[in-house]
Design a protein around this motif. Sequence first.
Motif, PDB file in Angstrom:
ATOM      1  N   SER A  11     -28.449 -39.126  -9.776  1.00  0.00           N
ATOM      2  CA  SER A  11     -29.280 -37.921  -9.757  1.00  0.00           C
ATOM      3  C   SER A  11     -30.648 -38.142  -9.124  1.00  0.00           C
ATOM      4  CB  SER A  11     -29.445 -37.373 -11.178  1.00  0.00           C
ATOM      5  OG  SER A  11     -30.059 -38.337 -12.022  1.00  0.00           O
ATOM      6  N   GLN A  12     -31.072 -39.416  -9.019  1.00  0.00           N
ATOM      7  CA  GLN A  12     -32.385 -39.699  -8.442  1.00  0.00           C
ATOM      8  C   GLN A  12     -32.320 -40.341  -7.058  1.00  0.00           C
ATOM      9  OE1 GLN A  12     -31.841 -41.529 -11.676  1.00  0.00           O
ATOM     10  NE2 GLN A  12     -32.178 -39.562 -12.675  1.00  0.00           N
ATOM     11  N   THR A  13     -31.111 -40.598  -6.543  1.00  0.00           N
ATOM     12  CA  THR A  13     -30.970 -41.422  -5.342  1.00  0.00           C
ATOM     13  C   THR A  13     -29.947 -40.838  -4.374  1.00  0.00           C
ATOM     14  OG1 THR A  13     -31.361 -43.344  -6.769  1.00  0.00           O
ATOM     15  CG2 THR A  13     -30.610 -43.786  -4.521  1.00  0.00           C
ATOM     16  N   CYS A  14     -30.293 -40.806  -3.096  1.00  0.00           N
ATOM     17  CA  CYS A  14     -29.362 -40.300  -2.078  1.00  0.00           C
ATOM     18  C   CYS A  14     -29.437 -41.167  -0.816  1.00  0.00           C
ATOM     19  CB  CYS A  14     -29.707 -38.847  -1.731  1.00  0.00           C
ATOM     20  SG  CYS A  14     -28.537 -38.065  -0.595  1.00  0.00           S
ATOM     21  N   VAL A  15     -28.265 -41.381  -0.204  1.00  0.00           N
ATOM     22  CA  VAL A  15     -28.150 -42.105   1.063  1.00  0.00           C
ATOM     23  C   VAL A  15     -27.668 -41.131   2.130  1.00  0.00           C
ATOM     24  CG1 VAL A  15     -26.862 -43.884   2.338  1.00  0.00           C
ATOM     25  CG2 VAL A  15     -27.635 -44.332  -0.006  1.00  0.00           C
ATOM     26  N   LYS A  16     -28.278 -41.173   3.303  1.00  0.00           N
ATOM     27  CA  LYS A  16     -27.811 -40.373   4.436  1.00  0.00           C
ATOM     28  C   LYS A  16     -27.679 -41.269   5.669  1.00  0.00           C
ATOM     29  CE  LYS A  16     -29.699 -35.942   2.826  1.00  0.00           C
ATOM     30  NZ  LYS A  16     -28.416 -35.257   2.550  1.00  0.00           N
ATOM     31  N   ILE A  17     -26.570 -41.096   6.380  1.00  0.00           N
ATOM     32  CA  ILE A  17     -26.271 -41.879   7.587  1.00  0.00           C
ATOM     33  C   ILE A  17     -26.211 -40.939   8.787  1.00  0.00           C
ATOM     34  CG2 ILE A  17     -24.658 -43.497   8.678  1.00  0.00           C
ATOM     35  CD1 ILE A  17     -25.783 -44.613   6.113  1.00  0.00           C
ATOM     36  N   TRP A  18     -26.788 -41.369   9.886  1.00  0.00           N
ATOM     37  CA  TRP A  18     -26.812 -40.579  11.135  1.00  0.00           C
ATOM     38  C   TRP A  18     -26.052 -41.332  12.215  1.00  0.00           C
ATOM     39  CZ3 TRP A  18     -29.340 -35.837  11.756  1.00  0.00           C
ATOM     40  CH2 TRP A  18     -29.428 -35.348  13.062  1.00  0.00           C
ATOM     41  N   LEU A  31     -38.927 -32.711  17.198  1.00  0.00           N
ATOM     42  CA  LEU A  31     -39.752 -33.492  16.293  1.00  0.00           C
ATOM     43  C   LEU A  31     -41.243 -33.305  16.546  1.00  0.00           C
ATOM     44  CD1 LEU A  31     -37.812 -36.899  16.247  1.00  0.00           C
ATOM     45  CD2 LEU A  31     -37.688 -35.024  14.570  1.00  0.00           C
ATOM     46  N   ASP A  32     -42.022 -33.355  15.481  1.00  0.00           N
ATOM     47  CA  ASP A  32     -43.478 -33.342  15.557  1.00  0.00           C
ATOM     48  C   ASP A  32     -43.963 -34.695  15.034  1.00  0.00           C
ATOM     49  OD1 ASP A  32     -46.149 -32.710  15.669  1.00  0.00           O
ATOM     50  OD2 ASP A  32     -46.140 -31.593  13.769  1.00  0.00           O
ATOM     51  N   LEU A  33     -44.190 -35.631  15.947  1.00  0.00           N
ATOM     52  CA  LEU A  33     -44.537 -36.995  15.558  1.00  0.00           C
ATOM     53  C   LEU A  33     -46.043 -37.190  15.432  1.00  0.00           C
ATOM     54  CD1 LEU A  33     -42.144 -39.088  17.856  1.00  0.00           C
ATOM     55  CD2 LEU A  33     -41.750 -38.350  15.495  1.00  0.00           C
ATOM     56  N   LYS A  34     -46.441 -38.024  14.476  1.00  0.00           N
ATOM     57  CA  LYS A  34     -47.839 -38.441  14.374  1.00  0.00           C
ATOM     58  C   LYS A  34     -48.210 -39.205  15.649  1.00  0.00           C
ATOM     59  CE  LYS A  34     -47.497 -41.041  10.689  1.00  0.00           C
ATOM     60  NZ  LYS A  34     -46.102 -41.028  10.227  1.00  0.00           N
ATOM     61  N   PRO A  35     -49.495 -39.226  16.013  1.00  0.00           N
ATOM     62  CA  PRO A  35     -49.909 -39.944  17.230  1.00  0.00           C
ATOM     63  C   PRO A  35     -49.463 -41.411  17.250  1.00  0.00           C
ATOM     64  CG  PRO A  35     -51.692 -38.552  16.462  1.00  0.00           C
ATOM     65  CD  PRO A  35     -50.611 -38.465  15.419  1.00  0.00           C
ATOM     66  N   PHE A  53     -35.139 -44.991  16.283  1.00  0.00           N
ATOM     67  CA  PHE A  53     -36.395 -44.576  15.658  1.00  0.00           C
ATOM     68  C   PHE A  53     -36.405 -43.061  15.444  1.00  0.00           C
ATOM     69  CE2 PHE A  53     -40.766 -43.105  15.859  1.00  0.00           C
ATOM     70  CZ  PHE A  53     -41.473 -44.021  15.112  1.00  0.00           C
ATOM     71  N   LEU A  54     -36.032 -42.313  16.471  1.00  0.00           N
ATOM     72  CA  LEU A  54     -36.064 -40.850  16.390  1.00  0.00           C
ATOM     73  C   LEU A  54     -34.998 -40.314  15.433  1.00  0.00           C
ATOM     74  CD1 LEU A  54     -36.637 -40.004  20.160  1.00  0.00           C
ATOM     75  CD2 LEU A  54     -38.328 -39.943  18.315  1.00  0.00           C
ATOM     76  N   SER A  55     -33.838 -40.963  15.405  1.00  0.00           N
ATOM     77  CA  SER A  55     -32.771 -40.492  14.504  1.00  0.00           C
ATOM     78  C   SER A  55     -33.191 -40.623  13.046  1.00  0.00           C
ATOM     79  CB  SER A  55     -31.468 -41.252  14.754  1.00  0.00           C
ATOM     80  OG  SER A  55     -31.568 -42.611  14.352  1.00  0.00           O
ATOM     81  N   VAL A  56     -33.998 -41.645  12.750  1.00  0.00           N
ATOM     82  CA  VAL A  56     -34.523 -41.801  11.383  1.00  0.00           C
ATOM     83  C   VAL A  56     -35.394 -40.604  11.030  1.00  0.00           C
ATOM     84  CG1 VAL A  56     -36.137 -43.145   9.967  1.00  0.00           C
ATOM     85  CG2 VAL A  56     -34.339 -44.303  11.273  1.00  0.00           C
ATOM     86  N   ARG A  57     -36.183 -40.103  12.006  1.00  0.00           N
ATOM     87  CA  ARG A  57     -37.017 -38.926  11.739  1.00  0.00           C
ATOM     88  C   ARG A  57     -36.159 -37.684  11.508  1.00  0.00           C
ATOM     89  NH1 ARG A  57     -39.107 -43.685  12.236  1.00  0.00           N
ATOM     90  NH2 ARG A  57     -41.291 -43.605  11.627  1.00  0.00           N
ATOM     91  N   HIS A  58     -34.994 -37.619  12.146  1.00  0.00           N
ATOM     92  CA  HIS A  58     -34.064 -36.513  11.876  1.00  0.00           C
ATOM     93  C   HIS A  58     -33.484 -36.639  10.468  1.00  0.00           C
ATOM     94  CE1 HIS A  58     -33.795 -34.300  15.717  1.00  0.00           C
ATOM     95  NE2 HIS A  58     -34.162 -35.459  16.249  1.00  0.00           N
ATOM     96  N   LEU A  59     -33.212 -37.866  10.035  1.00  0.00           N
ATOM     97  CA  LEU A  59     -32.740 -38.058   8.667  1.00  0.00           C
ATOM     98  C   LEU A  59     -33.807 -37.637   7.663  1.00  0.00           C
ATOM     99  CD1 LEU A  59     -30.829 -41.460   8.897  1.00  0.00           C
ATOM    100  CD2 LEU A  59     -29.855 -39.240   8.327  1.00  0.00           C
ATOM    101  N   LEU A  60     -35.064 -37.930   7.952  1.00  0.00           N
ATOM    102  CA  LEU A  60     -36.149 -37.467   7.089  1.00  0.00           C
ATOM    103  C   LEU A  60     -36.110 -35.948   6.944  1.00  0.00           C
ATOM    104  CD1 LEU A  60     -39.248 -39.608   8.205  1.00  0.00           C
ATOM    105  CD2 LEU A  60     -38.048 -39.729   6.017  1.00  0.00           C
ATOM    106  N   TYR A  65     -38.327 -33.935   4.581  1.00  0.00           N
ATOM    107  CA  TYR A  65     -39.594 -34.569   4.935  1.00  0.00           C
ATOM    108  C   TYR A  65     -39.836 -34.474   6.439  1.00  0.00           C
ATOM    109  CZ  TYR A  65     -39.467 -36.785   0.289  1.00  0.00           C
ATOM    110  OH  TYR A  65     -39.428 -37.010  -1.061  1.00  0.00           O
ATOM    111  N   THR A  66     -41.058 -34.811   6.839  1.00  0.00           N
ATOM    112  CA  THR A  66     -41.389 -34.928   8.259  1.00  0.00           C
ATOM    113  C   THR A  66     -41.971 -36.311   8.512  1.00  0.00           C
ATOM    114  OG1 THR A  66     -43.697 -34.202   8.074  1.00  0.00           O
ATOM    115  CG2 THR A  66     -42.013 -32.473   8.264  1.00  0.00           C
ATOM    116  N   ASP A  67     -42.218 -36.596   9.768  1.00  0.00           N
ATOM    117  CA  ASP A  67     -42.822 -37.884  10.134  1.00  0.00           C
ATOM    118  C   ASP A  67     -44.186 -38.059   9.470  1.00  0.00           C
ATOM    119  OD1 ASP A  67     -42.911 -40.335  11.833  1.00  0.00           O
ATOM    120  OD2 ASP A  67     -44.548 -39.273  12.820  1.00  0.00           O
ATOM    121  N   GLN A  68     -44.867 -36.953   9.225  1.00  0.00           N
ATOM    122  CA  GLN A  68     -46.188 -37.019   8.592  1.00  0.00           C
ATOM    123  C   GLN A  68     -46.123 -37.501   7.140  1.00  0.00           C
ATOM    124  OE1 GLN A  68     -45.347 -34.600  10.723  1.00  0.00           O
ATOM    125  NE2 GLN A  68     -46.889 -34.991  12.303  1.00  0.00           N
TER     126      GLN A  68
END
Length: 208
Positions: A11-18, A31-35, A53-60, A65-68
């Motif tokens: 109930s507190q943990t989730c895994v996602k694969i891309w 994506l809206d990436l931090k500088p 790297f970018l696919s991880v931001r899609h998983l977020l 979540y976002t990159d921020q």
Amino acid sequence: MPLYKSISVNSQTCVKIWKIEESYNDLMKPLDLKPNSLERVLGMKSELHQRGFLSVRHLLREFGYTDQDLYYDNYGKPHLRDGKHISITHSFTFSGVIISDHKVGIDIEMQRDKIAIIAKKFVDYEFNYLKSDSEDYINKLTVIWGIKESLYKLFATPGMLFKKHFLVIPFMIEDGQTVAWIDYDNKKYRYNTAFFEFEGFTCAYVVP
């Protein structure tokens, strides 16, 4: 968008694969990436690493979540600003993220024969139950590496050695789970771990 797999560990943990199938441009567009994230991805020499790297931001984004929301400490360990725990991995054409209320670690590895060549660098106790002539030798070595890598990410303590400080008790590939120990600085820590195989890869993670 190829979210490959989502696992509710508890109930507190989730895994996602891309599964990384998109081009660099297609991954970058929404994506809206931090500088500093943008600087980091533009500085990568390999497009494979950029796409990872970018696919991880899609998983977020899949987690809401976002990159921020993501930042890294001085040891390179990722954190979320809301205090939840996160671990990140990517290997060739797959990436993975685990998020939990508790400390976690995750690793994805491609199953490759050359892991047998470096086995002595990260295996010690486990040689007691591994059989180098068995059909699943490479698969088991990959699981052991993945578990130890996940524990290392969770503990994030410089000076830890896979061979010396981490121990994975005997398991069968079909079990999909085992117990691992960290023996470090005169203290012992016990962890439940899980793993699964897919398309020539192995994913291992620590179960809080």
